[in-house]
Scaffold this motif. Sequence first.
Motif, PDB file in Angstrom:
ATOM      1  N   LEU A 119      -5.117 -45.137  27.373  1.00  0.00           N
ATOM      2  CA  LEU A 119      -5.893 -45.416  26.167  1.00  0.00           C
ATOM      3  C   LEU A 119      -6.780 -46.649  26.328  1.00  0.00           C
ATOM      4  CD1 LEU A 119      -3.327 -44.762  23.269  1.00  0.00           C
ATOM      5  CD2 LEU A 119      -5.187 -43.267  24.050  1.00  0.00           C
ATOM      6  N   VAL A 120      -6.251 -47.706  26.916  1.00  0.00           N
ATOM      7  CA  VAL A 120      -7.027 -48.938  27.096  1.00  0.00           C
ATOM      8  C   VAL A 120      -8.253 -48.653  27.958  1.00  0.00           C
ATOM      9  CG1 VAL A 120      -7.039 -51.248  28.137  1.00  0.00           C
ATOM     10  CG2 VAL A 120      -5.069 -50.492  26.803  1.00  0.00           C
ATOM     11  N   TYR A 121      -8.029 -47.998  29.062  1.00  0.00           N
ATOM     12  CA  TYR A 121      -9.107 -47.701  30.003  1.00  0.00           C
ATOM     13  C   TYR A 121     -10.161 -46.791  29.362  1.00  0.00           C
ATOM     14  CZ  TYR A 121     -11.250 -46.697  34.522  1.00  0.00           C
ATOM     15  OH  TYR A 121     -12.131 -46.578  35.565  1.00  0.00           O
ATOM     16  N   GLU A 122      -9.701 -45.754  28.705  1.00  0.00           N
ATOM     17  CA  GLU A 122     -10.617 -44.795  28.095  1.00  0.00           C
ATOM     18  C   GLU A 122     -11.322 -45.373  26.870  1.00  0.00           C
ATOM     19  OE1 GLU A 122     -11.647 -41.858  29.324  1.00  0.00           O
ATOM     20  OE2 GLU A 122     -10.426 -42.348  31.088  1.00  0.00           O
ATOM     21  N   PHE A 123     -10.637 -46.216  26.095  1.00  0.00           N
ATOM     22  CA  PHE A 123     -11.295 -46.820  24.934  1.00  0.00           C
ATOM     23  C   PHE A 123     -12.439 -47.713  25.386  1.00  0.00           C
ATOM     24  CE2 PHE A 123     -12.215 -50.087  21.875  1.00  0.00           C
ATOM     25  CZ  PHE A 123     -12.438 -49.332  20.737  1.00  0.00           C
ATOM     26  N   ASP A 124     -12.229 -48.482  26.425  1.00  0.00           N
ATOM     27  CA  ASP A 124     -13.287 -49.361  26.916  1.00  0.00           C
ATOM     28  C   ASP A 124     -14.517 -48.534  27.303  1.00  0.00           C
ATOM     29  OD1 ASP A 124     -14.286 -52.025  27.975  1.00  0.00           O
ATOM     30  OD2 ASP A 124     -14.305 -50.826  29.813  1.00  0.00           O
ATOM     31  N   LYS A 125     -14.317 -47.447  28.028  1.00  0.00           N
ATOM     32  CA  LYS A 125     -15.445 -46.569  28.403  1.00  0.00           C
ATOM     33  C   LYS A 125     -16.106 -45.996  27.146  1.00  0.00           C
ATOM     34  CE  LYS A 125     -13.967 -43.434  31.192  1.00  0.00           C
ATOM     35  NZ  LYS A 125     -13.528 -42.479  32.219  1.00  0.00           N
ATOM     36  N   PHE A 126     -15.292 -45.519  26.224  1.00  0.00           N
ATOM     37  CA  PHE A 126     -15.790 -44.929  24.973  1.00  0.00           C
ATOM     38  C   PHE A 126     -16.639 -45.939  24.200  1.00  0.00           C
ATOM     39  CE2 PHE A 126     -14.969 -44.592  20.381  1.00  0.00           C
ATOM     40  CZ  PHE A 126     -15.503 -43.344  20.111  1.00  0.00           C
ATOM     41  N   TRP A 127     -16.130 -47.148  24.037  1.00  0.00           N
ATOM     42  CA  TRP A 127     -16.821 -48.186  23.272  1.00  0.00           C
ATOM     43  C   TRP A 127     -18.197 -48.479  23.876  1.00  0.00           C
ATOM     44  CZ3 TRP A 127     -15.956 -50.492  18.683  1.00  0.00           C
ATOM     45  CH2 TRP A 127     -16.635 -51.670  18.400  1.00  0.00           C
ATOM     46  N   LEU A 128     -18.234 -48.611  25.190  1.00  0.00           N
ATOM     47  CA  LEU A 128     -19.506 -48.934  25.852  1.00  0.00           C
ATOM     48  C   LEU A 128     -20.484 -47.761  25.792  1.00  0.00           C
ATOM     49  CD1 LEU A 128     -18.143 -50.966  28.884  1.00  0.00           C
ATOM     50  CD2 LEU A 128     -19.202 -51.843  26.790  1.00  0.00           C
ATOM     51  N   GLU A 129     -19.983 -46.533  25.880  1.00  0.00           N
ATOM     52  CA  GLU A 129     -20.843 -45.348  25.768  1.00  0.00           C
ATOM     53  C   GLU A 129     -21.405 -45.212  24.358  1.00  0.00           C
ATOM     54  OE1 GLU A 129     -18.269 -42.126  26.920  1.00  0.00           O
ATOM     55  OE2 GLU A 129     -18.297 -42.734  29.039  1.00  0.00           O
ATOM     56  N   GLU A 130     -20.596 -45.516  23.365  1.00  0.00           N
ATOM     57  CA  GLU A 130     -21.012 -45.376  21.964  1.00  0.00           C
ATOM     58  C   GLU A 130     -22.016 -46.456  21.536  1.00  0.00           C
ATOM     59  OE1 GLU A 130     -20.173 -42.993  19.528  1.00  0.00           O
ATOM     60  OE2 GLU A 130     -19.348 -41.883  21.215  1.00  0.00           O
ATOM     61  N   GLU A 131     -21.971 -47.600  22.190  1.00  0.00           N
ATOM     62  CA  GLU A 131     -22.848 -48.736  21.882  1.00  0.00           C
ATOM     63  C   GLU A 131     -22.908 -49.059  20.382  1.00  0.00           C
ATOM     64  OE1 GLU A 131     -26.720 -48.182  23.610  1.00  0.00           O
ATOM     65  OE2 GLU A 131     -25.916 -48.129  25.648  1.00  0.00           O
ATOM     66  N   PRO A 132     -21.770 -49.391  19.787  1.00  0.00           N
ATOM     67  CA  PRO A 132     -21.781 -49.708  18.351  1.00  0.00           C
ATOM     68  C   PRO A 132     -22.683 -50.898  18.047  1.00  0.00           C
ATOM     69  CG  PRO A 132     -19.607 -50.061  19.310  1.00  0.00           C
ATOM     70  CD  PRO A 132     -20.480 -49.571  20.402  1.00  0.00           C
ATOM     71  N   GLU A 133     -23.260 -50.880  16.878  1.00  0.00           N
ATOM     72  CA  GLU A 133     -24.153 -51.965  16.457  1.00  0.00           C
ATOM     73  C   GLU A 133     -23.440 -53.308  16.416  1.00  0.00           C
ATOM     74  OE1 GLU A 133     -26.692 -51.722  12.933  1.00  0.00           O
ATOM     75  OE2 GLU A 133     -26.537 -49.551  13.169  1.00  0.00           O
ATOM     76  N   SER A 134     -22.157 -53.250  16.035  1.00  0.00           N
ATOM     77  CA  SER A 134     -21.420 -54.490  15.838  1.00  0.00           C
ATOM     78  C   SER A 134     -19.922 -54.208  15.849  1.00  0.00           C
ATOM     79  CB  SER A 134     -21.855 -55.098  14.499  1.00  0.00           C
ATOM     80  OG  SER A 134     -20.818 -55.690  13.799  1.00  0.00           O
TER      81      SER A 134
END
Length: 164
Positions: A119-134
């Motif tokens: 989960l940690v590894y995949e969340f980091d990839k997910f977060w960077l791919e999604e590029e949230p505004e904030s």
Amino acid sequence: MFVQLWSLLMPTKKLTARISKQWADIGFQGDDPKTDFRGMGILGLINLVYFSENYTSEAHQILSRSNHPKLGYSYAIVGINLTEMAYSLLKSEALKLHLYNFVPGVPTMEHFHQFYCYLVYEFDKFWLEEEPESIMYFNLYREKFHERIKGLLMDCNAVLTLKT
């Protein structure tokens, strides 16, 4: 365990005291990291240490990315949130197929920790791919990630393991 976590994540920086502003460097909210574990207790800390100990280079890379000026997030706080996510998936039996496919016998805490690392590894990839505004949109993206993981776990051949 706090000192161990610090040593694993910040091996070149000496921790000046157990209660210190330095904890913000690894994503805690205040000077005393124990206050951030209200939701998950010791399991959250055990998981953070487990990931840092068993996947040290990945932990360093993810910690570094979590400090990104635009896409950054609080590494430790996210880790605690992911412990809660893993626990809720276990409790709801959503992890059942994964454990059945992945574990040759009776699941142990080791298997839970391994799923947390995934989960940690995949969340980091997910977060960077999604590029949230904030970071203020964290809960929205956390829920989106949670739904994605639940979808993956519905596959009768689900085996969610860390692939670095």
